[in-house]
Write an enzyme that holds these catalytic residues in place. Structure first.
Site, short mmCIF file in Angstrom:
data_model
loop_
_atom_site.label_atom_id
_atom_site.label_comp_id
_atom_site.label_asym_id
_atom_site.label_seq_id
_atom_site.Cartn_x
_atom_site.Cartn_y
_atom_site.Cartn_z
N ASP A 33 0.32 -6.07 -3.28
CA ASP A 33 0.41 -6.47 -1.86
C ASP A 33 -0.79 -7.27 -1.38
O ASP A 33 -1.16 -7.23 -0.21
CB ASP A 33 0.60 -5.23 -0.95
CG ASP A 33 1.79 -4.41 -1.38
OD1 ASP A 33 2.78 -5.01 -1.84
OD2 ASP A 33 1.74 -3.17 -1.27
N GLY A 35 -0.87 -10.45 -1.25
CA GLY A 35 -0.41 -11.71 -0.66
C GLY A 35 -0.04 -12.72 -1.75
O GLY A 35 -0.13 -13.93 -1.55
N LYS A 36 0.42 -12.18 -2.89
CA LYS A 36 0.78 -13.06 -4.02
C LYS A 36 1.92 -14.00 -3.64
O LYS A 36 1.93 -15.16 -4.02
CB LYS A 36 1.19 -12.21 -5.25
CG LYS A 36 0.10 -11.31 -5.77
CD LYS A 36 0.59 -10.42 -6.87
CE LYS A 36 1.57 -9.36 -6.45
NZ LYS A 36 1.03 -8.33 -5.54
N ASN A 61 10.60 -3.33 -7.66
CA ASN A 61 9.51 -2.56 -7.03
C ASN A 61 8.59 -3.53 -6.27
O ASN A 61 7.91 -3.15 -5.33
CB ASN A 61 8.71 -1.75 -8.06
CG ASN A 61 8.31 -2.53 -9.30
OD1 ASN A 61 8.74 -3.66 -9.52
ND2 ASN A 61 7.48 -1.93 -10.14
N GLY A 63 7.50 -6.50 -3.72
CA GLY A 63 7.96 -6.99 -2.43
C GLY A 63 7.02 -8.11 -2.03
O GLY A 63 5.87 -7.84 -1.67
N HIS A 64 7.45 -9.35 -2.17
CA HIS A 64 6.59 -10.51 -1.92
C HIS A 64 7.06 -11.21 -0.66
O HIS A 64 8.15 -11.76 -0.61
CB HIS A 64 6.62 -11.46 -3.13
CG HIS A 64 6.09 -10.82 -4.37
ND1 HIS A 64 6.09 -11.43 -5.59
CD2 HIS A 64 5.50 -9.61 -4.58
CE1 HIS A 64 5.54 -10.62 -6.48
NE2 HIS A 64 5.19 -9.51 -5.89
N GLN A 247 2.95 -6.51 -8.56
CA GLN A 247 2.00 -5.41 -8.49
C GLN A 247 0.57 -5.97 -8.59
O GLN A 247 0.34 -7.09 -8.19
CB GLN A 247 2.26 -4.35 -9.59
CG GLN A 247 3.55 -3.56 -9.37
CD GLN A 247 4.79 -4.28 -9.84
OE1 GLN A 247 4.85 -4.75 -10.97
NE2 GLN A 247 5.79 -4.38 -8.99
N THR A 353 8.64 -3.05 0.29
CA THR A 353 9.80 -2.58 -0.48
C THR A 353 10.30 -1.25 0.04
O THR A 353 11.50 -0.99 0.09
CB THR A 353 9.42 -2.48 -1.97
OG1 THR A 353 9.05 -3.78 -2.41
CG2 THR A 353 10.56 -1.97 -2.83
P1 GDP Z 1 2.49 -9.41 -2.28
O1 GDP Z 1 3.29 -8.26 -2.76
O2 GDP Z 1 1.18 -9.54 -3.01
O3 GDP Z 1 3.25 -10.71 -2.27
O4 GDP Z 1 2.10 -9.09 -0.76
P2 GDP Z 1 3.08 -8.48 0.37
O5 GDP Z 1 4.02 -9.53 0.79
O6 GDP Z 1 3.65 -7.18 -0.08
O7 GDP Z 1 2.03 -8.12 1.49
C1 GDP Z 1 1.19 -9.08 2.03
C2 GDP Z 1 1.46 -9.12 3.55
O8 GDP Z 1 0.41 -9.82 4.18
C3 GDP Z 1 2.71 -9.87 3.92
O9 GDP Z 1 3.25 -9.29 5.08
C4 GDP Z 1 2.23 -11.29 4.21
O10 GDP Z 1 3.05 -11.97 5.14
C5 GDP Z 1 0.89 -10.99 4.83
N1 GDP Z 1 -0.16 -11.99 4.60
C6 GDP Z 1 -0.42 -12.74 3.50
N2 GDP Z 1 -1.55 -13.45 3.67
C7 GDP Z 1 -2.01 -13.13 4.90
C8 GDP Z 1 -3.17 -13.50 5.65
O11 GDP Z 1 -4.03 -14.25 5.21
N3 GDP Z 1 -3.31 -12.94 6.89
C9 GDP Z 1 -2.39 -12.06 7.42
N4 GDP Z 1 -2.61 -11.57 8.62
N5 GDP Z 1 -1.31 -11.70 6.74
C10 GDP Z 1 -1.13 -12.21 5.50
P1 IMO Z 2 3.97 -6.02 -5.19
O1 IMO Z 2 4.45 -6.97 -6.27
C1 IMO Z 2 2.24 -2.14 -4.20
C2 IMO Z 2 3.24 1.21 -6.81
C3 IMO Z 2 4.07 2.32 -6.22
C4 IMO Z 2 3.56 3.51 -7.02
C5 IMO Z 2 3.33 2.90 -8.41
C6 IMO Z 2 4.50 3.12 -9.37
O2 IMO Z 2 4.69 -6.13 -3.92
O3 IMO Z 2 2.49 -6.09 -5.07
P2 IMO Z 2 6.94 2.09 -9.60
O4 IMO Z 2 8.05 1.98 -8.61
O5 IMO Z 2 6.49 0.79 -10.15
O6 IMO Z 2 7.23 3.09 -10.67
O7 IMO Z 2 5.72 2.71 -8.75
O8 IMO Z 2 3.15 1.51 -8.20
N1 IMO Z 2 3.84 -0.14 -6.70
C7 IMO Z 2 3.40 -1.07 -5.84
N2 IMO Z 2 2.45 -1.01 -4.89
N3 IMO Z 2 2.89 -3.30 -4.42
C8 IMO Z 2 3.82 -3.39 -5.40
O9 IMO Z 2 4.38 -4.56 -5.76
C9 IMO Z 2 4.15 -2.23 -6.13
N4 IMO Z 2 5.03 -1.95 -7.11
C10 IMO Z 2 4.81 -0.68 -7.45
O10 IMO Z 2 3.83 2.47 -4.84
O11 IMO Z 2 2.30 3.91 -6.53
MG MG Z 3 4.19 -6.51 -1.98
#
Ligand code: GDP
Ligand code: IMO
Ligand code: MG
Length: 477
Positions: A33, A35-36, A61, A63-64, A247, A353
């Site tokens: 999470d 911000g990939k 698993n 969530g981007h 992840q 997610t």
């Molecule tokens: P990922 O799994 O690494 O793709 O990240 P997620 O999407 O799960 O979580 C990142 C969250 O931060 C999302 O809600 C993005 O919209 C948000 N985000 C990404 N970059 C920035 C930033 O620079 N500032 C803020 N405020 N939000 C951001």
């Molecule tokens: P993105 O790609 C954050 C965490 C789960 C749990 C552990 C194992 O959005 O960064 P699993 O379902 O893989 O067996 O869970 O890994 N986890 C994540 N945490 N971002 C994710 O993906 C994750 N995918 C799995 O919360 O601790």
């Molecule tokens: Mg995520």
């Protein structure tokens, strides 16, 4: 250091890549999470229709989140560059839930034609409805020792690969696929009943099986392509290939905080094995980190604000509980637990997610150095710096004290040692970071410079908000 406010892409994939690296892995350096999705979408917007974006591990698993045309999308299986022109590929190292893939594809607006440029590997493992059940039942029986899995069936799917009985995308074209499915389902049912003493609730599998078979039909309509062939062909032709990590490095199945990890290799080494390409294509990675730290699920988190109180709260409470109890948490409270809640609110740190509360804390340099090393992350993207607006002071953990000794090394088992983080404190700018435009305030610059100096890597851009244009980019020489 010169920073410039920019809306368009100043750094092209060609510039971020050094000569020795031909594939660009974009890897989360924390617990996911970071911000990939936004990072990949941004780099992808500069790619041509010959270039390629691939996922090499993980499943839904992930969530981007990306913002596109003022709308928010969350991708779980489909690469985040889908709105660009590049080819997209679901690689061999992935586990794919067919029903989830079909549903996700339907969330993409019709005008975005992407199916003709999307391929899937025949080696990708299929997640069955019984995998999802096995995941939740096994977590449930672990009780207090649970991992906090996303419940998407990821671990049982990868387990079946290693047990050499998994069903893969390539199998769905064989006439005996239904038979194979029935045989594996029977084995799963036996485990559920005999090992976990599972009591069925009516015909509870029927809805998820319906979705599964609709998903299989959908995959049959897709183009299948061997990951190694498609990636090597693109690389040999001089096209750009982005490997979108899911992840984060600290969730890697071997090098994360085992057993609080996911079930795949999330580090850049996983790019070669997840795509079936020679490691020489993977020279260096772009590492993504947040300006603070978050974690969803269980496991050690040395810099967690509020420590164990936060861990238990995030495990047991839901978003409405938190909103009700803390309608206006104070980021400058003397109570670190409340500060953590304020950070979660400011950063909207709710699982993309699962909707769970993400645990929050400060940046941890020992862990970042560990992750940077494993990935050869030669360049960094710092996200969510804007979220620190509102704090008067923020901290960075520079070292740990373990058994009375100061160290910046990460111990083998973080949960077995008593770690006391040593912090450096930074003052925060006044007002919203976004309002400073390209001229970042001195407090932000000193925070960034400290990270660059301690980590020994350049930050190529800083995120100042969730949308595509919320970026302050560094001029490149
Ligand atoms: P990922 O799994 O690494 O793709 O990240 P997620 O999407 O799960 O979580 C990142 C969250 O931060 C999302 O809600 C993005 O919209 C948000 N985000 C990404 N970059 C920035 C930033 O620079 N500032 C803020 N405020 N939000 C951001
Ligand atoms: P993105 O790609 C954050 C965490 C789960 C749990 C552990 C194992 O959005 O960064 P699993 O379902 O893989 O067996 O869970 O890994 N986890 C994540 N945490 N971002 C994710 O993906 C994750 N995918 C799995 O919360 O601790
Ligand atoms: Mg995520």
């Amino acid at each position: 250091m010169i920073f410039s406010w920019s809306v368009q892409l100043l750094i092209t994939p060609r510039q971020v890549m050094s000569k020795k690296s031909k594939i660009i892995p974009i890897i989360g350096l924390q617990w996911g999470d970071e911000g990939k999705g936004k990072g990949v979408a941004r780099i992808a917007s500069g790619l041509s229709s010959q270039d390629l974006i691939v996922r090499f591990q993980g499943g839904n698993n992930a969530g981007h989140t990306i913002w596109h045309d003022g709308k928010c999308y969350v991708f779980h299986l489909i690469p985040s560059g889908v709105f660009g022109r590049a080819q997209i590929h679901l690689g061999a190292g992935m586990v794919v839930n067919p029903g989830a893939l079909r549903e996700e594809a339907s969330t993409i607006p019709k005008k975005v034609k992407f199916l003709h440029r999307m391929t899937i590997s025949p080696h990708a493992v299929l997640t069955l409805p019984t995998h999802i059940l096995l995941d939740s039942v096994s977590e449930h029986t672990k009780g207090q020792r649970r991992i906090g899995s996303t419940g998407k069936g990821i671990s049982p799917s990868y387990t079946d690969l290693v047990l050499r009985r998994a069903l893969r995308v390539g199998d769905i074209y064989n006439p005996d696929f239904k038979k194979k499915y029935a045989a594996l389902k029977k084995e799963h049912k036996e485990t559920l009943e005999k090992v976990f003493k599972y009591k069925w609730k009516g015909n509870e599998l029927s809805r998820s099986e319906k979705k599964f078979w609709a998903g299989i039909k959908f995959i049959q309509s897709l183009q299948v392509a061997d990951s190694s062939e498609i990636v090597e062909r693109a690389l040999n032709a001089g096209e750009k290939v982005i490997a979108e990590g899911a992840q984060g490095a600290l969730l890697d199945v071997r090098f994360g905080h085992y057993p609080f990890v996911t079930s795949s290799h999330t580090i850049a080494g996983g790019v070669a094995t997840g795509l079936g390409i020679s490691p020489h294509w993977v020279g260096e990675a772009i590492g993504i980190l947040k300006a603070y730290a978050t974690k969803v699920g269980e496991g050690p988190f040395p810099t967690e604000l509020g420590g164990i109180r936060s861990r238990v709260w995030c495990r047991d409470k839901k978003v409405p509980d938190e909103k009700e109890k803390f309608s206006n948490p104070n980021p400058n409270s003397r109570d670190e637990f409340e500060q953590g809640i304020a950070l979660r609110k400011l950063g909207n740190e709710i699982g993309a997610t699962t909707g769970r509360l993400r645990r929050t804390g400060w940046v941890d340099i020992p862990l970042l150095k560990y992750a940077i090393n494993m990935n050869n992350a030669s360049k960094l993207i710092l996200t969510k710096l804007d979220v620190l607006s509102g704090f008067k002071k923020v901290k960075i953990c520079t070292h740990y004290t373990i058994n009375g000794k100061k160290t910046d090394r990460v111990p083998f088992d973080l949960s077995r040692v008593k770690i006391k983080p040593i912090y450096k404190t930074f003052p925060v700018w006044k007002g919203r970071l976004f309002d400073y435009g390209s001229k970042l305030p001195p407090q932000a610059l000193s925070y960034i410079k400290f990270l660059e100096k301690t980590l020994g890597r350049k930050i190529i851009y800083v995120g100042t908000g969730p949308e595509e244009h919320h970026v302050v980019e560094r001029y490149w020489k």
